[in-house]
Scaffold this active site. Structure first.
Site, mmCIF file in Angstrom:
data_model
loop_
_atom_site.group_PDB
_atom_site.id
_atom_site.type_symbol
_atom_site.label_atom_id
_atom_site.label_comp_id
_atom_site.label_asym_id
_atom_site.label_seq_id
_atom_site.Cartn_x
_atom_site.Cartn_y
_atom_site.Cartn_z
ATOM 1 C CB CYS A 114 -0.944 -0.009 1.192
ATOM 2 S SG CYS A 114 -1.956 -1.480 1.242
ATOM 3 C CG HIS A 253 -3.089 3.227 2.673
ATOM 4 N ND1 HIS A 253 -3.754 2.942 1.500
ATOM 5 C CD2 HIS A 253 -3.066 2.062 3.378
ATOM 6 C CE1 HIS A 253 -4.110 1.670 1.499
ATOM 7 N NE2 HIS A 253 -3.713 1.114 2.634
ATOM 8 C CG ASN A 283 -6.823 -0.895 1.943
ATOM 9 O OD1 ASN A 283 -6.199 -0.465 0.975
ATOM 10 N ND2 ASN A 283 -6.231 -1.447 2.991
HETATM 11 N N1 COA Z 1 -17.672 -8.529 11.002
HETATM 12 C C1 COA Z 1 -17.981 -8.817 12.280
HETATM 13 N N2 COA Z 1 -17.063 -9.160 13.203
HETATM 14 C C2 COA Z 1 -15.785 -9.216 12.801
HETATM 15 C C3 COA Z 1 -15.387 -8.925 11.477
HETATM 16 C C4 COA Z 1 -16.405 -8.594 10.561
HETATM 17 N N3 COA Z 1 -16.143 -8.308 9.280
HETATM 18 N N4 COA Z 1 -14.039 -9.041 11.378
HETATM 19 C C5 COA Z 1 -13.599 -9.402 12.598
HETATM 20 N N5 COA Z 1 -14.647 -9.502 13.448
HETATM 21 C C6 COA Z 1 -14.644 -9.878 14.870
HETATM 22 C C7 COA Z 1 -13.413 -10.657 15.256
HETATM 23 O O1 COA Z 1 -13.597 -12.032 14.938
HETATM 24 C C8 COA Z 1 -13.365 -10.423 16.744
HETATM 25 O O2 COA Z 1 -14.266 -11.268 17.367
HETATM 26 P P1 COA Z 1 -13.895 -11.952 18.792
HETATM 27 O O3 COA Z 1 -13.723 -10.792 19.747
HETATM 28 O O4 COA Z 1 -15.076 -12.804 19.047
HETATM 29 O O5 COA Z 1 -12.625 -12.700 18.544
HETATM 30 C C9 COA Z 1 -13.893 -8.991 16.880
HETATM 31 O O6 COA Z 1 -14.567 -8.698 15.651
HETATM 32 C C10 COA Z 1 -12.789 -7.969 17.103
HETATM 33 O O7 COA Z 1 -11.732 -8.259 16.207
HETATM 34 P P2 COA Z 1 -10.467 -7.343 16.096
HETATM 35 O O8 COA Z 1 -9.506 -7.936 15.107
HETATM 36 O O9 COA Z 1 -9.946 -6.973 17.443
HETATM 37 O O10 COA Z 1 -11.143 -6.040 15.477
HETATM 38 P P3 COA Z 1 -10.494 -4.654 15.242
HETATM 39 O O11 COA Z 1 -11.232 -3.639 15.962
HETATM 40 O O12 COA Z 1 -8.991 -4.695 15.383
HETATM 41 O O13 COA Z 1 -10.808 -4.438 13.696
HETATM 42 C C11 COA Z 1 -9.677 -4.541 11.606
HETATM 43 C C12 COA Z 1 -10.298 -5.333 12.735
HETATM 44 C C13 COA Z 1 -9.137 -5.514 10.577
HETATM 45 C C14 COA Z 1 -10.762 -3.694 10.968
HETATM 46 C C15 COA Z 1 -8.558 -3.634 12.170
HETATM 47 O O14 COA Z 1 -7.699 -4.382 12.987
HETATM 48 C C16 COA Z 1 -7.750 -2.983 11.084
HETATM 49 O O15 COA Z 1 -8.256 -2.185 10.318
HETATM 50 N N6 COA Z 1 -6.441 -3.268 11.048
HETATM 51 C C17 COA Z 1 -5.579 -2.696 10.074
HETATM 52 C C18 COA Z 1 -5.876 -3.321 8.783
HETATM 53 C C19 COA Z 1 -5.253 -2.620 7.650
HETATM 54 O O16 COA Z 1 -5.132 -1.437 7.647
HETATM 55 N N7 COA Z 1 -4.890 -3.384 6.651
HETATM 56 C C20 COA Z 1 -4.402 -2.907 5.438
HETATM 57 C C21 COA Z 1 -2.987 -2.630 5.521
HETATM 58 S S1 COA Z 1 -2.586 -1.727 4.107
#
Ligand code: COA
Length: 327
Positions: A114, A253, A283
């Site tokens: 990215c 980004h 994204n």
């Molecule tokens: N819908 C519903 N629940 C979801 C889900 C979805 N699409 N995706 C994950 N969950 C659940 C998880 O399973 C977890 O459940 P649990 O507590 O029972 O285990 C809960 O939501 C929390 O998960 P978590 O990973 O802590 O969520 P988060 O707040 O960190 O959000 C992301 C997840 C991926 C949105 C976040 O971590 C993120 O944006 N990270 C950076 C990603 C990024 O920028 N990537 C690109 C790089 S260029």
């Protein structure tokens, strides 16, 4: 006289097909509410399955050539930033060269995930500073829907397809003022799309041992992103003795609204001057910055003389920021 890279035209292409959060509720156990609250994304554009991603790159490139009033035959170099190429070889840059008839251009791809568009701008500016090239076409082109596991709710709600492009030319005035590039390879397993090698560890992390799809440690990437973006922009400005309040626009980004707001808060910068397209397009990896830049220029937000900071982070893990005085 010293030469500098200056961006003289922007272009972008988004597929017509819109996929709303509610559509994803039919594929995985998720909800519109969760996606909006945790990411800020409302919908994304998805390319038709049968089309190659480079089609979007060709359209974005043609748009940038038109807007910069540059003929394809005057382009000396094409750099394509992509982590989702149609082929391993040929490069997407060669495919796009063919699509726009830029017959006099050298062409190669660059993969910094990215952060790739900002890496490509930096590489281009170096070619211009040495005097090797005059006109460079930079395209970030990503067909992420082709490498997403549509059964994995952790990743499939995040990504979209699109391409953004710009023409950079040699000028006596900057233009591009400063850049900061970085990578932390110790975290290379945090975001992976295996290509030719599939170790047990990678297979285990994916549903049904699917191979060529994205895996991501969301929380680790989140923490890294906020720190890397903040540190990179601070370094970028400090090196040229500028303060954040001299900046007119930040184009980050577009990965997660919470990453953007946390970083912008740490930088002490007003959110009204941050370009956001995440809600509409999700994204789109390295294409997200040039798409946001092109759209905001089109609607008259970014104007001549503005100081603009572009900042990205992504797989690798990598980060990159660049300071531009808009021509
Ligand atoms: N819908 C519903 N629940 C979801 C889900 C979805 N699409 N995706 C994950 N969950 C659940 C998880 O399973 C977890 O459940 P649990 O507590 O029972 O285990 C809960 O939501 C929390 O998960 P978590 O990973 O802590 O969520 P988060 O707040 O960190 O959000 C992301 C997840 C991926 C949105 C976040 O971590 C993120 O944006 N990270 C950076 C990603 C990024 O920028 N990537 C690109 C790089 S260029």
């Amino acid at each position: 006289m010293k030469k500098h890279g200056t961006i003289i035209g922007l272009g972008y292409c988004l597929p017509e097909n819109i996929v709303h959060n509610a559509d994803l509720e039919k594929l995985v156990d998720t909800s519109d509410k969760w996606i909006r609250e945790r990411t800020g994304i409302k919908r994304r554009r998805i390319l038709e399955k049968e089309k190659p991603s480079s089609d979007m790159g060709v359209k974005a490139a043609k748009d940038a050539l038109k807007n910069s009033k540059t003929k394809a035959e005057d382009i000396d170099l094409i750099i394509v930033s992509t982590e989702s190429p149609d082929y391993l070889t040929p490069s997407m840059a060669c495919v796009i060269q063919d699509g726009i008839d830029a017959n006099n251009a050298a062409a190669f791809d660059l993969n910094a995930a990215c952060s790739g568009f900002v890496y490509a701008l930096t590489v281009s500016d170096q070619f211009i500073q040495t005097g090797m090239y005059k006109n460079i076409l930079i395209i970030a082109c990503e067909g992420l829907s082709k490498v997403v596991d549509w059964k994995d709710r952790n990743t499939c709600v995040l990504f979209g397809d699109g391409a953004g492009a710009c023409v950079m030319t040699s000028s006596d005035k900057p233009g591009i003022i400063n850049y900061d590039l970085g990578a932390d390879g110790t975290k290379h397993k945090a975001i992976t799309i295996p290509c030719t090698h599939f170790d047990e560890d990678e297979l285990f992390k994916r549903n049904n041992k699917r191979t060529q799809v994205i895996f991501m440690e969301g929380r680790e990437v989140f923490k890294f992103a906020v720190n890397a973006m903040t540190a990179s922009v601070n370094k970028l400005l400090k090196e040229v003795n500028m303060n954040i309040d001299e900046i007119d626009w930040i184009v980050p980004h577009q990965a997660n609204m919470r990453i953007i707001t946390n970083s912008i808060k740490k930088l002490n910068f007003p959110m009204e001057k941050v370009v956001i397209t995440l809600d509409e397009y999700g994204n789109t990896s390295s294409a997200s910055i040039p798409i946001a830049l092109a759209e905001s220029y089109e609607v008259g937000k970014i104007k001549s003389g503005d100081y603009v900071v572009l900042v990205g982070f992504g797989g690798g893990l990598t980060w990159a920021s660049i300071l531009i005085k808009w021509a």
